[in-house]
Design a protein around this motif. Sequence first.
Motif, PDB file in Angstrom:
ATOM      1  N   ILE A  20      66.923  70.957  85.207  1.00 56.53           N
ATOM      2  CA  ILE A  20      68.354  70.961  85.532  1.00 56.53           C
ATOM      3  C   ILE A  20      68.588  70.332  86.900  1.00 56.53           C
ATOM      4  O   ILE A  20      69.457  69.460  87.056  1.00 56.53           O
ATOM      5  CB  ILE A  20      68.908  72.401  85.502  1.00 56.53           C
ATOM      6  CG1 ILE A  20      68.912  72.949  84.070  1.00 56.53           C
ATOM      7  CG2 ILE A  20      70.324  72.446  86.093  1.00 56.53           C
ATOM      8  CD1 ILE A  20      69.292  74.418  83.972  1.00 56.53           C
ATOM      9  N   TRP A  63      70.331  78.700  92.216  1.00 57.65           N
ATOM     10  CA  TRP A  63      70.309  79.494  90.991  1.00 57.65           C
ATOM     11  C   TRP A  63      69.496  80.773  91.162  1.00 57.65           C
ATOM     12  O   TRP A  63      69.878  81.838  90.665  1.00 57.65           O
ATOM     13  CB  TRP A  63      69.765  78.701  89.806  1.00 57.65           C
ATOM     14  CG  TRP A  63      69.456  79.616  88.645  1.00 57.65           C
ATOM     15  CD1 TRP A  63      68.242  80.092  88.268  1.00 57.65           C
ATOM     16  CD2 TRP A  63      70.407  80.257  87.777  1.00 57.65           C
ATOM     17  NE1 TRP A  63      68.359  80.965  87.203  1.00 57.65           N
ATOM     18  CE2 TRP A  63      69.687  81.083  86.881  1.00 57.65           C
ATOM     19  CE3 TRP A  63      71.806  80.193  87.665  1.00 57.65           C
ATOM     20  CZ2 TRP A  63      70.304  81.835  85.899  1.00 57.65           C
ATOM     21  CZ3 TRP A  63      72.416  80.954  86.669  1.00 57.65           C
ATOM     22  CH2 TRP A  63      71.673  81.760  85.802  1.00 57.65           C
ATOM     23  N   PRO A 268      73.652  68.327  82.685  1.00 63.76           N
ATOM     24  CA  PRO A 268      74.270  69.439  83.414  1.00 63.76           C
ATOM     25  C   PRO A 268      75.617  69.073  84.037  1.00 63.76           C
ATOM     26  O   PRO A 268      76.557  69.879  83.995  1.00 63.76           O
ATOM     27  CB  PRO A 268      73.234  69.765  84.489  1.00 63.76           C
ATOM     28  CG  PRO A 268      71.936  69.370  83.883  1.00 63.76           C
ATOM     29  CD  PRO A 268      72.247  68.130  83.081  1.00 63.76           C
ATOM     30  N   THR A 299      75.672  76.881  83.997  1.00 64.16           N
ATOM     31  CA  THR A 299      74.238  77.041  83.758  1.00 64.16           C
ATOM     32  C   THR A 299      73.966  77.942  82.567  1.00 64.16           C
ATOM     33  O   THR A 299      73.041  77.691  81.779  1.00 64.16           O
ATOM     34  CB  THR A 299      73.548  77.593  85.017  1.00 64.16           C
ATOM     35  OG1 THR A 299      73.791  76.711  86.116  1.00 64.16           O
ATOM     36  CG2 THR A 299      72.050  77.725  84.812  1.00 64.16           C
TER      37      THR A 299
END
Length: 407
Positions: A20, A63, A268, A299
């Motif tokens: 990602i 994240w 993404p 996400t």
Amino acid sequence: MTATPKPFRIHVSDEKLNWINDRVRTSTVIPDVPHDKGKEWDDGVPSSVMQEYVDFWRETYDWRAEEARINSTFEMFTVPIEEGGETIDLHFVHHRSASPSAVPLLFAHGWPGSFLEVESLLKLTASEGDFPGFHIIAPSLPGFAFSSSPQSSEFSLGSIASIYHKLMKTLGYDHYLLQGGDWGSLITRIMAMDHPDACVGIHINFLIAGIPSPLREPLTTMRFAAGYFRDTLRLKLGLKWLNGSESGFSKIQATKPQTISQVLADSPVGMLAWIFDKLHALSDPAYEWDKARVITWTTTYLLTESSAHARIYKYARRKMDKEVSSRIIPAEVALGASAFAHDPGYAPQWLVSARIGKNVVFYNDTHKVGGHFPSVEVPDLFIADLKSFVGRVRNGDRWKLLEGKLN
């Protein structure tokens, strides 16, 4: 034999997270064309806004920090539930209240939302005054976030309603309250219609009543058509929005879910643009979305690695009339409805009573702020409505079904 829920914690693999991040790092934001002031979003997310988000994702967003925050905030579980010849491994939030008077509330989200929308309600596990407190249950839709994806071509909103009812039974809740927005409003309506013996009350904040049938509902049709009722213009504007300039996403997802899902799963930044376009359009213009929140929601859609989040538009509409539109919530189930100022899903109270539920105990369309995601945009107003609805349900004869029935 009833399955036992298993505790769940999010941990995205380093391999997936690196993929990602690499995609975001090497992405390109394409240039826009000039727009008149106030028209910047007419063609979608402006390139200037996309660049801000991409830069934030590259340089600031973490994240792992978000993952840790979610794991520490939500008590999460998974449980296998059989439905229609297949097994869905359902992900859900479950916060049990310590209050002996607490009652179960299932919170149902839709697209492009997620179970994360329930966060502002978690404090409602505590009782206060006449408010008994909630046991809060918030499942992820099948194929969304960390719930497995349905495989059957016969899957429908009714299938999800059945799964959610089975979840409540699995958790020991024979009787319950429901709250739903977006697809969740339709799913909970089906639950109330299919299981009125279990559902004591339902509160919704996305009021889709549809156009009444001249044959089945002649009086309602006449009132709907009359131009002098103050609510008719707002109702028509909502229908125009849902079926007009902002409906392209739903038409694509309802016809070619596999194609659009493949495109979005591989990008993404593309998924971000697709989701944020609707977060912006559906919310109060004065509400400013937090960049980290938007990227976190994005996400969760990247992690599904399936087309289920788009395919819901196809399988839901195939049975919409049979499962929802041609039916009405029976009188034994108390109905509450909240219409926020900037949510296109609107119906006046008379239409809610005629086409959604027979026993409207709470209705509020006076909100001057808020949009499609009230638990996020205006949580205090949303919670106040929910508590007012509960107060009305407590005055009914069926409230006693919720008392003393919890394991």
